[in-house]
Design an enzyme around this catalytic site. Structure first.
Site, PDB file in Angstrom:
ATOM      1  NE  ARG A 255      -4.283  -1.469   0.700  1.00 21.70           N
ATOM      2  CZ  ARG A 255      -5.405  -1.508   1.647  1.00 21.70           C
ATOM      3  NH1 ARG A 255      -5.421  -0.534   2.429  1.00 21.70           N
ATOM      4  NH2 ARG A 255      -6.178  -2.741   1.612  1.00 21.70           N
TER       5      ARG A 255
ATOM      6  NE  ARG B  61      -7.244   5.649   2.702  1.00 16.90           N
ATOM      7  CZ  ARG B  61      -8.104   4.482   3.282  1.00 16.90           C
ATOM      8  NH1 ARG B  61      -9.314   5.045   3.431  1.00 16.90           N
ATOM      9  NH2 ARG B  61      -7.519   3.257   3.731  1.00 16.90           N
TER      10      ARG B  61
ATOM     11  NE  ARG C 164      -9.798   9.206  -1.656  1.00 14.51           N
ATOM     12  CZ  ARG C 164     -10.400   8.771  -0.785  1.00 14.51           C
ATOM     13  NH1 ARG C 164     -10.662   7.468  -0.908  1.00 14.51           N
ATOM     14  NH2 ARG C 164     -10.934   9.484  -0.002  1.00 14.51           N
TER      15      ARG C 164
ATOM     16  CG  ASP D  69      -9.085  -2.988  -3.678  1.00  7.68           C
ATOM     17  OD1 ASP D  69      -8.481  -2.263  -2.892  1.00  7.68           O
ATOM     18  OD2 ASP D  69      -9.755  -3.888  -3.847  1.00  7.68           O
TER      19      ASP D  69
ATOM     20  CE1 TYR E  24     -13.004  -7.575   2.463  1.00  4.00           C
ATOM     21  CE2 TYR E  24     -11.277  -8.964   1.283  1.00  4.00           C
ATOM     22  CZ  TYR E  24     -11.448  -7.895   2.115  1.00  4.00           C
ATOM     23  OH  TYR E  24     -10.694  -7.423   2.848  1.00  4.00           O
TER      24      TYR E  24
END
Ligand code: CP3
Length: 371
Positions: free
Chosen positions: A24, A28, A37, A74, A151
């Site tokens: 990652r 952010r 973004r 992702d 998921y």
């Protein structure tokens, strides 16, 4: 290529320093990521715009001399392409509009064509390769079939994985069918990334560690092996002089919480095993280091401490590899993704410490052996 230290470490060849990249690494905690973004409109829009995905992939490399880039995307793009309807509810993480809960939903699952439904990912890979221009290698990735199934069945994140485990224990036949289709989707997706230019591939098995011993091997690792067996882990690269050579595309398998199963993972056919922070590197090396490279494994929360403490922990990790051949076959990383609350200066301290201390280790090692 200018810097192939990462690829050589994955093949357990000697390197002048221990390569480092961070799971990652584009995210952010970087103000420039948040700005891009915002321009994209949303996280998913960012993933689906190859030029912008390329821009954020390169952002951490502009700040630090990291030894690899990782495709910005992702793991959930694959189930999205399988028709499940991925969306991100604000502050709640990923969700699916149509989770897979019954026999009919499993029967509807089909393997998407990665060059059609996931074209934007392949365009991202080729755009990033052009922009990198050989600076560092580009890592492609996918979720493991089991982690994707978590998921897909839960419909999002979960605390107890009740739905997916209910399916596994009540209807193992359905679970196997779902994993088989997903494994084929992952295989095709990674092969398309390799064709588009990915120079290494990593399989993220974030939720393998929630399974009991025995079931891990059957429901998670078994399908990772099936993916690995179907990968075309060699590619043709054209050199600037026009000559073509075949190069290996190394594979990395990361099961979070997989420390108990290192021998099994190392036997899956991968080139490298990713480790979380619960594992001692030297012990892992003793168990499997003659077969695979190892990637990891600093606790990401160490980056909340101050520079000297980060440096001390990085050195401890490098030292835990042990002699002889300090660091040979080690790729430094965190034990999981970097937190969004990480101060960027912490990464500066970490990268500096890993590069300078690992160079010194090699100098000392060479001096001790009289070379
Ligand atoms: O490493 C990189 O820099 C490449 C990019 C990358 C992302 N996700 C970007 C991302 C990679 C390799 C992933 C993998 C991924 N995605 C995993 C496996 C690794 C892991 O962390 O365990 C998983 C489980 C996912 C699913 C996912 N995506 C979740 C659970 C979330 C929400 C969690 C969070 O941090 O908010 C995401 C969103 C996501 N994927 C973000 C990023 C940068 C944050 C989204 C944003 O910008 O709002």
């Amino acid at each position: 290529m200018n810097n192939d230290v990462f690829l050589r470490a994955l093949l357990r060849e000697p390197t002048e320093h221990t390569p480092i990249w961070l799971m990652r690494q584009a995210g952010r905690y970087l103000p420039e990521y948040n700005a891009t973004r915002k321009r994209a409109g949303s996280f998913l829009a960012l993933c689906k715009a190859p030029e912008l995905a390329c821009e954020v992939t390169l952002q951490p490399l502009e700040r630090w001399p990291l030894d690899a880039a990782i495709l910005f995307s992702d793991i959930l793009t694959v189930p999205d392409a399988m028709g499940l309807g991925l969306y991100f509810a604000d502050g709640e993480g990923p969700k699916f509009e149509r989770p897979v809960r019954d026999e009919a939903a499993v029967a509807r699952l089909a393997v998407p064509d990665p060059n059609v439904e996931l074209r934007y990912v392949m365009d991202g890979v080729s755009t990033i390769r052009r922009a990198l221009n050989g600076r560092v290698p580009l890592i492609g990735f996918s979720g493991s079939p089991w982690t994707l199934a978590c998921y897909m069945v839960e419909g999002g994140g979960s605390d107890d994985f009740r739905q997916v485990k209910s399916m596994l224990y009540k209807r193992p036949d359905l679970m196997h069918r779902m994993l088989a289709v997903t494994a084929d989707a992952v295989r095709d997706y990674l092969n398309a990334q390799i064709d588009a230019g990915a120079q290494a591939v990593m399989i993220f098995d974030t939720w393998g560690g929630i399974l009991p011993d025995g079931h891990y091997q059957t429901f998670s690792l078994g399908y990772i092996r099936r993916v690995l067996e179907g990968l075309r882990l060699e590619r043709e690269e054209r050199a600037p002089d026009g000559s073509v050579r075949r190069v290996r595309v190394p594979s990395i398998v990361f099961t979070k919480g997989g420390g108990l199963w290192l021998e099994d993972i190392a036997a899956s056919g991968c080139d490298a095993v990713g480790l979380d922070w619960t594992v001692n590197l030297g012990q892992a090396r003793a168990r499997v280091g003659d077969r695979v490279a190892l990637q990891g494994n600093l606790d990401p929360m160490i980056l909340m401490a101050d520079g000297p403490q980060i440096q001390a922990e990085a050195i401890k990790t490098l030292e835990s590899w042990g002699a002889p051949q300090p660091g040979q076959g080690h790729v430094f990383n965190l034990g999981h993704g970097i937190s969004q609350f990480t101060p960027p200066e912490s990464v500066t301290a970490l990268v500096e410490a890993v590069h300078s201390y690992s160079r010194e280790q090699r100098r000392r090692g060479a001096a001790a052996s009289g070379l």
